[in-house]
Design an enzyme around this catalytic site. Structure first.
Site, PDB file in Angstrom:
ATOM      1  N   ASP A 418       0.871  -1.169   0.000  1.00  0.00           N
ATOM      2  CA  ASP A 418       0.000   0.000   0.000  1.00  0.00           C
ATOM      3  C   ASP A 418       0.914   1.226   0.000  1.00  0.00           C
ATOM      4  O   ASP A 418       2.087   1.145   0.370  1.00  0.00           O
ATOM      5  CB  ASP A 418      -0.881  -0.049   1.259  1.00  0.00           C
ATOM      6  CG  ASP A 418      -1.666   1.242   1.444  1.00  0.00           C
ATOM      7  OD1 ASP A 418      -2.323   1.660   0.471  1.00  0.00           O
ATOM      8  OD2 ASP A 418      -1.602   1.815   2.547  1.00  0.00           O
ATOM      9  N   ASP A 420      -0.235   5.197   0.646  1.00  0.00           N
ATOM     10  CA  ASP A 420      -0.569   6.163   1.700  1.00  0.00           C
ATOM     11  C   ASP A 420      -0.630   5.506   3.071  1.00  0.00           C
ATOM     12  O   ASP A 420      -1.385   4.561   3.275  1.00  0.00           O
ATOM     13  CB  ASP A 420      -1.927   6.811   1.408  1.00  0.00           C
ATOM     14  CG  ASP A 420      -1.805   7.850   0.301  1.00  0.00           C
ATOM     15  OD1 ASP A 420      -0.677   8.315   0.051  1.00  0.00           O
ATOM     16  OD2 ASP A 420      -2.838   8.177  -0.316  1.00  0.00           O
ATOM     17  N   ASP A 635      -1.817  -0.627   6.024  1.00  0.00           N
ATOM     18  CA  ASP A 635      -2.011   0.033   7.320  1.00  0.00           C
ATOM     19  C   ASP A 635      -3.470   0.155   7.729  1.00  0.00           C
ATOM     20  O   ASP A 635      -3.768   0.344   8.896  1.00  0.00           O
ATOM     21  CB  ASP A 635      -1.398   1.432   7.295  1.00  0.00           C
ATOM     22  CG  ASP A 635      -2.182   2.373   6.379  1.00  0.00           C
ATOM     23  OD1 ASP A 635      -2.514   1.958   5.249  1.00  0.00           O
ATOM     24  OD2 ASP A 635      -2.478   3.506   6.789  1.00  0.00           O
TER      25      ASP A 635
END
Ligand code: GDP
Ligand code: CO
Length: 687
Positions: A418, A420, A635
Site C-alpha cells: 500500500d 498512503d 495500514d
C-alpha cells in the site's frame, strides 16, 4: 553405532537385499582411527549419523492416538530431523487435530525447531495433488482418501518440497520413545552404509510377547511370519534358490531415500509396506522391463536391522482384525506379475485356512497408487503456496532448511505494498525512512507492486522517483498495469495504455460518477424527510478544484492534479451524522458500488477490490516464475482484501502509533509508523 556385519545378501539384478543386522552398540563413542574394527563389526561414526539426520524428514502418521504417547514420540525425534506430522484425526466439535497442533506447537516453541503438521483431509492438499496431476490419491468426495499409505505419499511429496534427501516413517502409537529414537538412528546408520542413492531400510522389531502377555503380539508375529514366508517364496523362485532373507515384509518402521521413494508404487491399507518391496522387485531386478536406467545402473539396496528396544504399540485389533491385515499383504504378492504359480497356490491355501477366503476365491486386488514422481512438483508447490505457511509450526514462513535449499529460497518473493500510510508517511507523505531498504528489495530482484487507491498518474510519478518498474494496481484494485514485456509469457489484457497493458476490473469513472449521483439524490431526499438521521456532506475530488484537493489532502498542486485524474473510482470526503453516513454507505452497496475507507477518504468504485487484483497478478507471477510467495503490507481497512489475498500479510502502525483493527488471519504486526515499519519488515524479508 556398531552394527553386526551381515553375512547374507541376495542379489537380484540391480537389487541387493541384505540380511537382518543386529545392533552391537547403539552409541559407539568418538572417532578413533587407531582402532581397527573387528571384521564382524561395522562402525558408523556419530558424525555420519548427524549428517544424514540433517537431510532426513521423519513422517509421523497419526490418527486419534493417545496424545501422551504422541508427545513421547515427538520428544524422541533427533533435533536435526525435520518432523512432518500427517494427521487423519477427528475434527469438528471434539477437535483432536487441534490438540495435536497445540502439542506440536508447544514442542517446537520450547525446543526451537520447526515442523509441519498437515491434516490429510485439508482441501488445499487435495487441490494441490489434483493440480499436480496425481488424482489417484483422491476419493469420491475430492479429498485425500483415508489411510496411512495416502498419508505416507503426501509425506513423501512434502519432503521433496523441503528439498530433503531421506524420508523415514514412525508410527505415533509407540509407547517407548527410546525405541522411536532408535529407529531414527537405524535409518541414519543404514543410509550412511549405502553405496547407491536408491536405498531403503526396514526395521525388524524386537518384542517380548511373554512380557506383554497379549494375544495381539503373537498374532501380529504370525501375520509377519506369513507375509515374509510368501515374500521369500517369491524371491526364492526368482533367484532359483531357497532364501529366507526377508524378515520385514510388514515393517511399518522404515525409511527410504527420496530418490527411491518417489519411484515406488504404494498399496492402500495394510499392503503398503509389502507393496514397496514388490515394487522394488518388479522395477529393478530386470525380470520385468526396467523402469529407470539410473537406478538399475547404480543399484538399489534394501537394508534390514533389528532393534534392541522392544516395540510396544497400541493394541487396536482383535484376532479377527489381525487376520484381516494379512490378506492385503498377501494379495499384492499374489497379484504381482513376478509371482509364480506355486507361490500363488500356497497363498490361496493360506488364506482359505485362515478363513479369509472361500475355496476357489482369489484375494481381491489391492488398489495401487502410482509413483509419487508422477506429481508435478512445480504445480504442487505453486498450488500450495498460498496455504503453505499455515502448515508450518510455528506458523509462518519456513526457516532456512539445513542440508538443502529451503522453500523460501526456491520460490520467488513478491511484495504488494500500500502507499498512503504505509510506504508513504500518513502525515507527511515521505518515503525517506524506507528508501535504503527499498533499494535492498530492488537489488534482490523482489518485485515491488504498488497497490493503492491512488491513480495511475500519482503512482507513475512515484514509480519514476523511486525507479520502480514492476506492475502496479491503481484506484483500489480497479486496474492492474503491467509494463510491456515485463512477463515473458503472453497474457490476456483489456487494453493497452501507453507502455502498459492493463487488466481492468472496475467500471469506468463515468459509470461510478453516474451511479454515485443517483445514490446521493436518493439519500438526500430520504434525509430531508427524516431529519433525525442527521445531515450529510459529500465532497468528491472530481468536483473539486486542484487547489481544493491540495488543501484537503495536504498534497502539493502537481500531486493534487494527478489525484484528480480518476479512471475507475471517485474519492470523496464524507461528513455528517453517524446514521446519515451509514445510510449513505448502505445505499452505495445496494447500487452495486464498493467503498473503502483509507483513513480519511472513501474511495468508491464498482465491481473490484484490491484482493482480486492481487490474486490476478499473483497468478501471472506464478505462470512466469513457478512457485511464488507473496507478501502484503498495509495500514488500514481498505488494505484488508489485499492482505487477505497474500501468503504473508503485514501491518504497519498508524499515525497514533497503533495498529488499526483489521480482520486478517495470520497478520504480522510491525512496529513503526508507515515507512518506518515498512523498512523494518522489508529488512527482514531481504535478509
Ligand atoms: P498398526 O500399528 O500397524 O497396527 O497400525 P495402526 O492402525 O496403529 O496405524 C499405524 C500408524 O498410522 C499410527 O501412528 C496411526 O495413528 C496412523 N494411521 C492410521 N490410519 C491413518 C490414516 O488414515 N492417516 C494417517 N495419516 N495416519 C494413520
Ligand atoms: Co500401531
Amino acid at each position: 553405532m556398531r552394527l553386526e556385519r551381515t553375512r547374507q545378501t541376495e542379489h537380484l539384478g540391480s537389487v541387493s537385499i541384505y540380511g537382518v543386522r543386529r545392533v552391537l552398540e547403539l552409541d559407539s563413542g568418538a572417532k578413533n582411527p587407531q582402532i581397527n574394527e573387528n571384521a564382524e563389526v561395522q562402525k558408523i561414526e556419530r558424525e555420519a549419523i548427524d549428517e544424514i539426520e540433517k537431510k532426513m524428514v521423519i513422517v509421523l502418521p497419526i490418527m486419534n492416538e493417545d496424545v501422551k504417547v504422541f508427545e513421547g514420540v515427538l520428544s524422541a525425534m533427533p533435533h536435526e530431523c525435520f518432523i512432518i506430522v500427517l494427521s487423519n484425526s477427528q475434527r469438528g466439535e471434539i477437535d483432536t487435530f487441534r490438540v495435536e497442533q497445540d502439542i506440536l506447537s508447544r514442542f517446537c516453541q520450547t525446543t526451537k525447531r520447526q515442523a509441519l503438521i498437515v491434516h490429510q483431509k485439508d482441501p488445499a492438499m487435495a487441490r494441490a495433488l489434483s493440480e499436480a496431476g496425481y488424482p489417484e490419491i483422491l476419493g469420491e468426495d475430492g479429498l485425500i482418501r483415508n489411510g496411512k499409505s495416502e498419508g505416507m505419499i503426501l509425506g513423501i511429496l512434502l519432503s521433496k518440497l523441503l528439498s530433503k534427501e531421506y524420508v523415514g516413517f514412525i508410527d505415533t502409537d509407540n509407547y517407548i520413545p527410546g525405541a522411536a529414537l532408535e529407529y531414527v538412528k537405524h535409518y541414519a546408520a543404514a543410509f550412511s552404509l549405502a553405496k547407491t542413492p536408491y536405498v531403503m531400510t526396514r526395521i525388524q522389531w524386537r518384542y517380548k510377547p511373554k512380557i506383554m502377555g497379549e494375544l495381539y503380539f503373537k498374532k501380529w508375529g504370525r501375520v509377519s511370519e506369513i507375509t515374509n514366508k510368501h515374500l521369500n517364496n517369491l524371491v526364492s523362485a526368482m533367484g532359483k534358490f531357497e532364501t529366507d532373507i526377508l524378515k520385514t515384509g510388514n515393517a511399518g518402521e522404515h525409511a527410504m531415500s527420496l530418490a527411491l521413494a518417489e519411484r515406488l508404487n504404494y498399496g492402500t491399507g495394510y499392503a503398503v509396506e509389502t507393496e514397496e518391496l514388490i515394487s522394488i522387485l518388479e522395477q529393478f531386478t530386470g525380470m520385468l522391463p526396467i523402469t529407470n536406467k539410473d537406478a538399475s545402473e547404480k543399484g538399489v539396496e534394501v537394508f534390514q536391522t533389528e532393534t534392541v528396544n522392544p516395540h510396544l504399540h497400541a493394541d487396536k485389533g482383535d484376532e479377527h482384525v489381525v487376520l484381516e491385515m494379512m490378506q492385503p499383504s498377501l494379495s499384492v504378492i499374489y497379484h504381482s506379475p513376478l509371482c509364480q504359480e506355486k507361490t500363488r497356490e500356497l497363498i490361496l491355501t493360506e488364506l482359505v485356512e485362515a478363513g479369509c477366503l472361500e475355496p476357489g476365491q482369489e484375494p481381491p486386488p489391492v488398489r495401487l497408487m502410482p509413483p509419487p514422481q508422477k506429481a508435478d512438483m512445480a504445480r504442487f508447490s505453486g498450488s500450495l503456496s498460498a496455504d503453505l505457511h499455515r502448515f508450518f509450526v510455528p506458523e509462518g514462513l519456513p526457516l532456512p532448511v539445513a542440508g538443502g535449499r529451503g522453500i523460501g529460497e526456491q520460490v520467488k518473493k513478491v511484495v504488494f505494498t500500500d502507499l498512503d500510510g504505509t510506504l508513504l508517511h500518513p502525515g507527511t507523505y515521505s518515503y525517506t525512512p524506507a528508501l535504503a531498504t527499498l533499494r535492498q528489495v530492488q537489488s534482490k530482484e523482489i518485485p515491488l507492486v504498488f497497490c493503492s487507491s491512488k491513480t495511475r498518474g500519482e503512482q507513475e510519478m512515484l514509480r519514476q522517483e523511486l525507479g520502480v518498474g514492476d506492475p502496479f494496481i491503481t484506484e483500489n484494485g480497479a486496474a492492474v498495469f503491467i509494463p510491456k514485456g515485463y512477463f515473458h509469457r503472453p497474457h490476456s489484457y483489456d487494453k493497452v495504455v501507453g507502455d502498459y497493458t492493463a487488466l481492468e476490473l472496475g467500471i469506468s469513472y463515468q459509470e461510478v460518477k453516474h451511479k454515485l449521483g443517483q445514490v446521493l439524490d436518493e439519500v438526500r431526499a430520504k434525509l430531508l424527510k427524516n431529519a433525525w438521521l442527521g445531515s450529510l456532506t459529500v465532497s468528491c475530488f472530481g468536483d473539486m478544484s486542484v487547489e481544493e484537493v491540495a488543501m484537503e489532502t495536504g498534497l502539493n498542486l502537481k500531486a493534487a492534479e494527478l489525484a484528480k485524474q480518476r479512471e475507475y473510482s471517485e474519492t470523496m470526503k464524507v461528513q455528517g451524522g453517524k446514521q446519515a453516513v451509514e445510510l449513505f454507505l448502505v445505499e452505495l452497496k445496494k447500487a452495486g458500488l464498493n467503498h473503502a475507507f483509507g483513513g480519511r477518504f472513501y474511495t468508491v468504485s464498482g465491481g473490484n477490490d484490491k484482493g482480486k487484483a492481487v490474486k490476478l497478478l499473483t497468478e501471472l507471477y506464478k505462470l512466469n516464475f513457478g512457485a511464488v510467495m507473496t507478501f502484503g503490507i498495509g495500514d488500514s481497512e481498505n488494505d484488508t482484501p489485499m492482505l487477505t489475498a497474500v501468503d504473508q500479510p503485514m501491518q504497519v502502525q498508524n499515525q497514533s502509533q497503533r495498529w488499526t483493527k483489521l480482520k486478517v488471519p495470520q497478520l504480522v504486526f510491525v512496529r513503526g509508523i508507515g515507512p518506518e515499519g515498512w523498512s523494518r519488515c522489508m529488512t527482514e524479508l531481504v535478509a
